[in-house]
Each structure stands twice: as structure tokens, then as C-alpha cells.
Scaffold this motif. Structure first.
Motif, PDB file in Angstrom:
ATOM      1  N   ASN A   1       0.575  11.244  -0.754  1.00  0.00           N
ATOM      2  CA  ASN A   1       1.896  10.992  -1.342  1.00  0.00           C
ATOM      3  C   ASN A   1       1.773  10.534  -2.793  1.00  0.00           C
ATOM      4  O   ASN A   1       2.488  11.018  -3.678  1.00  0.00           O
ATOM      5  CB  ASN A   1       2.651   9.937  -0.545  1.00  0.00           C
ATOM      6  N   VAL A   2       0.877   9.596  -3.037  1.00  0.00           N
ATOM      7  CA  VAL A   2       0.711   9.062  -4.392  1.00  0.00           C
ATOM      8  C   VAL A   2       0.152  10.130  -5.329  1.00  0.00           C
ATOM      9  O   VAL A   2       0.654  10.310  -6.447  1.00  0.00           O
ATOM     10  CB  VAL A   2      -0.202   7.814  -4.379  1.00  0.00           C
TER      11      VAL A   2
ATOM     12  N   THR B   1       4.384   5.361   7.874  1.00  0.00           N
ATOM     13  CA  THR B   1       3.787   5.907   6.662  1.00  0.00           C
ATOM     14  C   THR B   1       4.776   5.872   5.506  1.00  0.00           C
ATOM     15  O   THR B   1       4.432   5.498   4.388  1.00  0.00           O
ATOM     16  CB  THR B   1       3.314   7.357   6.895  1.00  0.00           C
ATOM     17  N   GLY B   2       6.000   6.273   5.764  1.00  0.00           N
ATOM     18  CA  GLY B   2       7.018   6.257   4.716  1.00  0.00           C
ATOM     19  C   GLY B   2       7.329   4.852   4.228  1.00  0.00           C
ATOM     20  O   GLY B   2       7.556   4.625   3.038  1.00  0.00           O
ATOM     21  N   ALA B   3       7.329   3.901   5.142  1.00  0.00           N
ATOM     22  CA  ALA B   3       7.619   2.511   4.756  1.00  0.00           C
ATOM     23  C   ALA B   3       6.487   1.918   3.914  1.00  0.00           C
ATOM     24  O   ALA B   3       6.731   1.154   3.005  1.00  0.00           O
ATOM     25  CB  ALA B   3       7.836   1.658   6.008  1.00  0.00           C
ATOM     26  N   LEU B   4       5.253   2.295   4.259  1.00  0.00           N
ATOM     27  CA  LEU B   4       4.114   1.758   3.502  1.00  0.00           C
ATOM     28  C   LEU B   4       3.979   2.446   2.164  1.00  0.00           C
ATOM     29  O   LEU B   4       3.536   1.895   1.199  1.00  0.00           O
ATOM     30  CB  LEU B   4       2.819   1.922   4.296  1.00  0.00           C
TER      31      LEU B   4
ATOM     32  N   ILE C   1      -2.764   7.829   8.513  1.00  0.00           N
ATOM     33  CA  ILE C   1      -1.754   7.105   7.733  1.00  0.00           C
ATOM     34  C   ILE C   1      -2.244   6.790   6.317  1.00  0.00           C
ATOM     35  O   ILE C   1      -1.554   7.119   5.349  1.00  0.00           O
ATOM     36  CB  ILE C   1      -1.266   5.853   8.484  1.00  0.00           C
ATOM     37  N   PRO C   2      -3.421   6.187   6.105  1.00  0.00           N
ATOM     38  CA  PRO C   2      -3.844   5.936   4.715  1.00  0.00           C
ATOM     39  C   PRO C   2      -4.137   7.219   3.936  1.00  0.00           C
ATOM     40  O   PRO C   2      -3.900   7.277   2.726  1.00  0.00           O
ATOM     41  CB  PRO C   2      -5.094   5.077   4.836  1.00  0.00           C
TER      42      PRO C   2
ATOM     43  N   ILE D   1       5.046  14.610   1.132  1.00  0.00           N
ATOM     44  CA  ILE D   1       4.319  15.604   1.925  1.00  0.00           C
ATOM     45  C   ILE D   1       3.449  14.918   2.978  1.00  0.00           C
ATOM     46  O   ILE D   1       3.396  15.343   4.129  1.00  0.00           O
ATOM     47  CB  ILE D   1       3.471  16.507   1.010  1.00  0.00           C
ATOM     48  N   GLY D   2       2.769  13.858   2.604  1.00  0.00           N
ATOM     49  CA  GLY D   2       1.917  13.138   3.557  1.00  0.00           C
ATOM     50  C   GLY D   2       2.714  12.519   4.685  1.00  0.00           C
ATOM     51  O   GLY D   2       2.289  12.524   5.839  1.00  0.00           O
ATOM     52  N   THR D   3       3.890  12.005   4.375  1.00  0.00           N
ATOM     53  CA  THR D   3       4.746  11.406   5.394  1.00  0.00           C
ATOM     54  C   THR D   3       5.186  12.458   6.405  1.00  0.00           C
ATOM     55  O   THR D   3       5.149  12.220   7.623  1.00  0.00           O
ATOM     56  CB  THR D   3       5.979  10.759   4.740  1.00  0.00           C
TER      57      THR D   3
END
Length: 61
Positions: free
Chosen positions: A22-23, A58-61, A15-16, A41-43
Motif C-alpha cells: 500500500n505504501v 490491514t486497512g486500519a493499520l 498483513i505487513p 491494492i494490498g488491503t
């Protein structure tokens, strides 16, 4: 039971990493001014590998 613990550990580690992906990719797209949305992409990666609930988190964070 060990397989379930291992899978949960993998999920919490991914998740991190996915958020960082994503960032990073979002910034690259922004700098290059590409007309695509690649900042999730990460999500998608986490959702495919670990399931929809982990992807949603993951998307919410």
C-alpha cells in the motif's frame, strides 16, 4: 487444526506485506501524479485471500 493454524500464520504474514505494498504503490502514484487511487491494492489482496476481518485490520493499520 493444523490447517487453521497455517491459515492464521498466512494471514499474519500477509498483513505487513500488504501494508508495505500500500505504501509503495501510494508513493509511486504520488510521484507519477496519476489520477487514480491505487494505495489500497494490498488491503484488497488481503481481504480476498484471508477474509474481510483481516482486510479491515490491514486497512486500519
Amino acid at each position: 487444526m493444523d490447517k487453521i493454524k497455517s491459515n492464521q500464520y498466512t494471514t499474519w504474514v500477509l498483513i505487513p506485506i500488504a501494508i508495505a505494498i500500500n505504501v509503495a504503490v501510494g508513493q509511486i502514484v504520488l510521484v507519477l501524479k496519476l489520477p487514480v487511487f491505487l494505495d489500497s491494492i494490498g488491503t484488497v489482496l488481503v481481504a480476498v485471500l484471508c477474509g474481510p476481518w483481516a482486510g479491515a485490520l490491514t486497512g486500519a493499520l
